[in-house]
Design a protein around this motif. Structure first.
Motif, PDB file in Angstrom:
ATOM      1  N   UNK A  71       6.484  46.915  55.895  1.00 23.89           N
ATOM      2  CA  UNK A  71       5.656  48.008  55.398  1.00 23.89           C
ATOM      3  C   UNK A  71       5.004  47.790  54.050  1.00 23.89           C
ATOM      4  N   UNK A  72       4.858  46.541  53.607  1.00 19.82           N
ATOM      5  CA  UNK A  72       4.197  46.304  52.320  1.00 19.82           C
ATOM      6  C   UNK A  72       2.680  46.418  52.501  1.00 19.82           C
ATOM      7  N   UNK A  73       2.133  47.442  51.904  1.00 23.87           N
ATOM      8  CA  UNK A  73       0.708  47.754  52.118  1.00 23.87           C
ATOM      9  C   UNK A  73      -0.229  46.660  51.596  1.00 23.87           C
ATOM     10  N   UNK A  74       0.212  45.939  50.534  1.00 25.83           N
ATOM     11  CA  UNK A  74      -0.664  44.883  49.979  1.00 25.83           C
ATOM     12  C   UNK A  74      -1.000  43.845  51.041  1.00 25.83           C
ATOM     13  N   UNK A  75      -0.053  43.600  51.937  1.00 23.06           N
ATOM     14  CA  UNK A  75      -0.243  42.551  52.941  1.00 23.06           C
ATOM     15  C   UNK A  75      -1.398  42.907  53.878  1.00 23.06           C
ATOM     16  N   UNK A  76      -1.409  44.158  54.313  1.00 27.94           N
ATOM     17  CA  UNK A  76      -2.486  44.609  55.193  1.00 27.94           C
ATOM     18  C   UNK A  76      -3.830  44.592  54.484  1.00 27.94           C
ATOM     19  N   UNK A  77      -3.818  44.971  53.202  1.00 32.46           N
ATOM     20  CA  UNK A  77      -5.084  44.990  52.458  1.00 32.46           C
ATOM     21  C   UNK A  77      -5.656  43.583  52.314  1.00 32.46           C
ATOM     22  N   UNK A  78      -4.770  42.633  52.013  1.00 35.12           N
ATOM     23  CA  UNK A  78      -5.223  41.241  51.878  1.00 35.12           C
ATOM     24  C   UNK A  78      -5.771  40.724  53.214  1.00 35.12           C
ATOM     25  N   UNK A  79      -5.080  41.043  54.295  1.00 33.37           N
ATOM     26  CA  UNK A  79      -5.538  40.591  55.621  1.00 33.37           C
ATOM     27  C   UNK A  79      -6.912  41.174  55.930  1.00 33.37           C
ATOM     28  N   UNK A  80      -7.082  42.469  55.653  1.00 34.35           N
ATOM     29  CA  UNK A  80      -8.364  43.121  55.958  1.00 34.35           C
ATOM     30  C   UNK A  80      -9.492  42.506  55.123  1.00 34.35           C
ATOM     31  N   UNK A  81      -9.209  42.282  53.847  1.00 32.01           N
ATOM     32  CA  UNK A  81     -10.229  41.705  52.968  1.00 32.01           C
ATOM     33  C   UNK A  81     -10.629  40.304  53.460  1.00 32.01           C
ATOM     34  N   UNK A  82      -9.622  39.507  53.836  1.00 28.16           N
ATOM     35  CA  UNK A  82      -9.910  38.147  54.298  1.00 28.16           C
ATOM     36  C   UNK A  82     -10.690  38.167  55.617  1.00 28.16           C
ATOM     37  N   UNK A  83     -10.348  39.096  56.488  1.00 24.45           N
ATOM     38  CA  UNK A  83     -11.080  39.184  57.760  1.00 24.45           C
ATOM     39  C   UNK A  83     -12.531  39.554  57.529  1.00 24.45           C
ATOM     40  N   UNK A  84     -12.761  40.446  56.580  1.00 25.36           N
ATOM     41  CA  UNK A  84     -14.149  40.812  56.265  1.00 25.36           C
ATOM     42  C   UNK A  84     -14.912  39.615  55.715  1.00 25.36           C
ATOM     43  N   UNK A  85     -14.244  38.858  54.847  1.00 26.08           N
ATOM     44  CA  UNK A  85     -14.934  37.802  54.131  1.00 26.08           C
ATOM     45  C   UNK A  85     -15.135  36.548  54.994  1.00 26.08           C
ATOM     46  N   UNK A  86     -14.057  36.092  55.595  1.00 27.32           N
ATOM     47  CA  UNK A  86     -14.124  34.921  56.479  1.00 27.32           C
ATOM     48  C   UNK A  86     -12.927  35.012  57.428  1.00 27.32           C
ATOM     49  N   UNK A  87     -13.181  35.524  58.620  1.00 27.63           N
ATOM     50  CA  UNK A  87     -12.077  35.774  59.554  1.00 27.63           C
ATOM     51  C   UNK A  87     -11.504  34.475  60.079  1.00 27.63           C
ATOM     52  N   UNK A  88     -12.384  33.507  60.285  1.00 29.75           N
ATOM     53  CA  UNK A  88     -11.918  32.240  60.825  1.00 29.75           C
ATOM     54  C   UNK A  88     -12.837  31.126  60.399  1.00 29.75           C
ATOM     55  N   UNK A  89     -12.281  30.035  59.997  1.00 35.42           N
ATOM     56  CA  UNK A  89     -12.981  28.762  60.084  1.00 35.42           C
ATOM     57  C   UNK A  89     -11.925  27.678  60.168  1.00 35.42           C
ATOM     58  N   UNK A  90     -12.306  26.541  60.729  1.00 37.71           N
ATOM     59  CA  UNK A  90     -11.306  25.491  60.953  1.00 37.71           C
ATOM     60  C   UNK A  90     -11.275  24.514  59.794  1.00 37.71           C
ATOM     61  N   UNK A  91     -10.284  23.648  59.845  1.00 43.46           N
ATOM     62  CA  UNK A  91     -10.114  22.651  58.781  1.00 43.46           C
ATOM     63  C   UNK A  91     -10.131  21.235  59.362  1.00 43.46           C
ATOM     64  N   UNK A  92     -10.714  21.104  60.556  1.00 43.47           N
ATOM     65  CA  UNK A  92     -10.721  19.788  61.222  1.00 43.47           C
ATOM     66  C   UNK A  92     -11.742  18.810  60.637  1.00 43.47           C
ATOM     67  N   UNK A  93     -13.018  19.185  60.736  1.00 45.63           N
ATOM     68  CA  UNK A  93     -14.080  18.193  60.567  1.00 45.63           C
ATOM     69  C   UNK A  93     -14.751  18.292  59.204  1.00 45.63           C
ATOM     70  N   UNK A  94     -13.996  17.926  58.179  1.00 52.62           N
ATOM     71  CA  UNK A  94     -14.542  17.846  56.833  1.00 52.62           C
ATOM     72  C   UNK A  94     -14.944  19.194  56.258  1.00 52.62           C
ATOM     73  N   UNK A  95     -14.237  20.263  56.686  1.00 48.98           N
ATOM     74  CA  UNK A  95     -14.442  21.555  56.025  1.00 48.98           C
ATOM     75  C   UNK A  95     -13.083  22.086  55.598  1.00 48.98           C
ATOM     76  N   UNK A  96     -13.120  23.039  54.688  1.00 47.35           N
ATOM     77  CA  UNK A  96     -11.888  23.700  54.284  1.00 47.35           C
ATOM     78  C   UNK A  96     -12.257  25.112  53.847  1.00 47.35           C
ATOM     79  N   UNK A  97     -11.280  25.894  53.419  1.00 49.01           N
ATOM     80  CA  UNK A  97     -11.591  27.228  52.903  1.00 49.01           C
ATOM     81  C   UNK A  97     -10.561  27.617  51.854  1.00 49.01           C
ATOM     82  N   UNK A  98     -10.900  28.641  51.100  1.00 48.74           N
ATOM     83  CA  UNK A  98     -10.097  28.985  49.919  1.00 48.74           C
ATOM     84  C   UNK A  98      -8.642  29.336  50.265  1.00 48.74           C
TER      85      UNK A  98
END
Ligand SMILES: *Cc1c(COP(=O)(O)O)cnc(C)c1O
Length: 467
Positions: A71-98
């Motif tokens: 029930x830690x609310x910060x966790x949900x807030x961080x997840x929601x913020x990250x989904x808004x900003x960049x929900x998915x990208x891979x790290x296979x082919x010479x890319x990465x993310x923060x």
């Protein structure tokens, strides 16, 4: 459209749908279908609520993972913020993310010296599959490709994918689907159950020396690695004798064999240090992590590699391996927030200085109970052995696990989640548990033990197995 499935549906209706369509892992589904699964609807701190409004103490932190509590609310807030900003990208082919960058760096900071490289997976099982490839690749690059056998322990648990299940030493798992090639098992350091007439210290040495015997039997030039959990979790919270790990370390060093510490449970504070390897003085080359990495708020795992292992594997060029969700940005952001909370709230200190001592006092007293043999606890990871005769460390006449199951049923009825492994009862509550909550948990545990004991006497089951 069909009506949505919500908490407000009657329990029986939800149970019927669950039985009709949901294939539960590690469950006798026919049996559960008849009884109906208990439906958990909310979590707060160490407390769960079910669909009937009952409040349950979660003495197992989910599956050993909800270290910061529910029930830690910060966790949900961080997840929601990250989904808004960049929900998915891979790290296979010479890319990465923060999130992946930040989490890998944070893990390296917390890990023991020289452990600075993280390969991400979606779970502990996947991470151990990665480890199989990494250690075999390591020896290929070093020009010793015949070094590919991995030694593990009977009754160890390393997950239930084909690789993880094969590393694990659980015969029922091997029986369902087989076991991959090149994995050998030695006996576990389980003194209470298997120590016979030896004292704990000698037994710990004897079990560790099976590693040397196995290496010599296979040929040191064919052995890639040894894998073990600092404390076996799913095997029954088997806390090894103090002599065990130093001897394992000595043998791995002597033969130049890589040491993999599966820290999926023992990592992130469970033993009162950030890693179980620190608690036991182990110097691993690879550590498997998952569970407490995100406190179970998002599925994520990984392998932490030493500088040496990473540099050798890197030298070999591309490793043909990876998961679509390796370093998933939402899971990584959630894990990072979990590590922030763990550090800001000094949760590892809380385990060591507050929760462990409070639980230890009560836990040790359990040996006064007529059916409790040994009571063991490291950090917030404990077990008791149920026995009809303490002096003889006797097993029950009934099939192994029957008494444990009955005890677990009493706990469940008393709104305490405590698991059984065979006839051992195990506990691993959220790390944030308070001394008051520990008291309440232990009151429920005692009551359940008393009821179980009385039931065994009534049913003529408090009887030792003939040996
Ligand atoms: C749970 C566990 C695993 C497997 O992790 P999953 O996330 O379930 O795949 C591996 N090793 C140990 C020690 C575990 O306890």
């Amino acid at each position: 459209m069909n009506k949505p499935i919500t908490n407000h549906m009657p329990t029986a209706e939800l149970q019927a749908l669950d039985a009709a369509h949901h294939f539960h892992p590690f469950t006798d589904n026919n049996d559960l279908g008849k009884k109906g699964a208990r439906i958990i609807t909310r979590g707060e701190g160490v407390w769960l609520t079910d669909s009937e409004g009952q409040k349950i103490i979660d003495g197992m932190a989910g599956l050993w993972c909800v270290n910061i509590g529910y029930g830690r609310k910060e966790m949900g807030r961080v997840a929601a913020r990250q989904m808004d900003e960049l929900a998915y990208y891979n790290t296979f082919f010479q890319t990465t993310h923060v999130p992946a960058i930040a989490l890998a760096a944070e893990i390296a900071k917390l890990a023991p010296d020289g452990m600075n490289h993280v390969f991400f997976a979606g779970s502990g099982s996947e991470a151990n599959d990665t480890n199989i490839r990494v250690v075999r690749r390591y020896w290929q690059v070093k020009g010793q490709p015949e070094r590919n056998v991995i030694i593990a322990r009977w009754n160890g648990y390393h997950g239930s994918t084909m690789g993880g299940g094969s590393l694990g030493g659980m015969k029922p798992i091997h029986a369902h689907g087989g076991k991959i090639e090149g994995i050998e098992h030695i006996d576990q350091p389980y003194w209470w159950g298997e120590g016979g007439d030896m004292n704990e210290a000698d037994f710990g040495l004897a079990r560790a020396r099976q590693l040397e015997d196995k290496i010599l039997e296979i040929g040191a030039d064919k052995v890639a690695a040894f894998i073990g959990e600092p404390i076996q979790g799913a095997g029954g919270v088997i806390i090894p004798p103090a002599t065990y790990w130093p001897e394992i370390q000595r043998i791995c060093d002597k033969y130049g064999i890589l040491l993999i510490a599966d820290e999926v449970i023992t990592g992130f504070g469970r033993t009162g240090n950030w890693f179980g390897s620190t608690t036991f003085g182990i110097k691993p080359d690879i550590m498997t992590i998952a569970k407490g990495l995100s406190s179970g708020y998002a599925p994520i795992g990984g392998s932490i590699l030493s500088d040496e292992v990473a540099s050798v594997v890197y030298e070999g060029g591309e490793l043909f391996h990876g998961y679509t969700y390796s370093g998933h940005p939402v899971a990584a952001a959630v894990a990072l927030e979990n590590l922030r909370i763990m550090q800001e709230e000094k949760i590892v200190d809380h385990v060591r200085d507050v929760a462990h001592p409070a639980l230890k006092e009560e836990w040790d007293k359990l040996v006064d109970h007529p059916m409790v043999g040994e009571a063991k606890l490291v950090g917030l990871m404990g077990s008791i052995a149920l026995t009809p005769n303490k002096e003889k460390r006797a097993k029950f006449a009934s099939e192994e696990g029957k008494v444990g199951y009955r005890c677990r049923e009493r706990c469940f009825a008393n709104n305490l989640i405590m698991r059984h492994v065979g006839d051992r009862m195990i506990i691993a509550p959220p790390l944030v548990i308070t001394p008051e909550e520990i008291k309440e948990m232990m009151t429920r545990a005692r009551k359940s033990l008393d009821e179980c004991y009385k039931g065994l006497l009534d049913d003529g089951m408090f009887v030792a197995k003939e040996d």
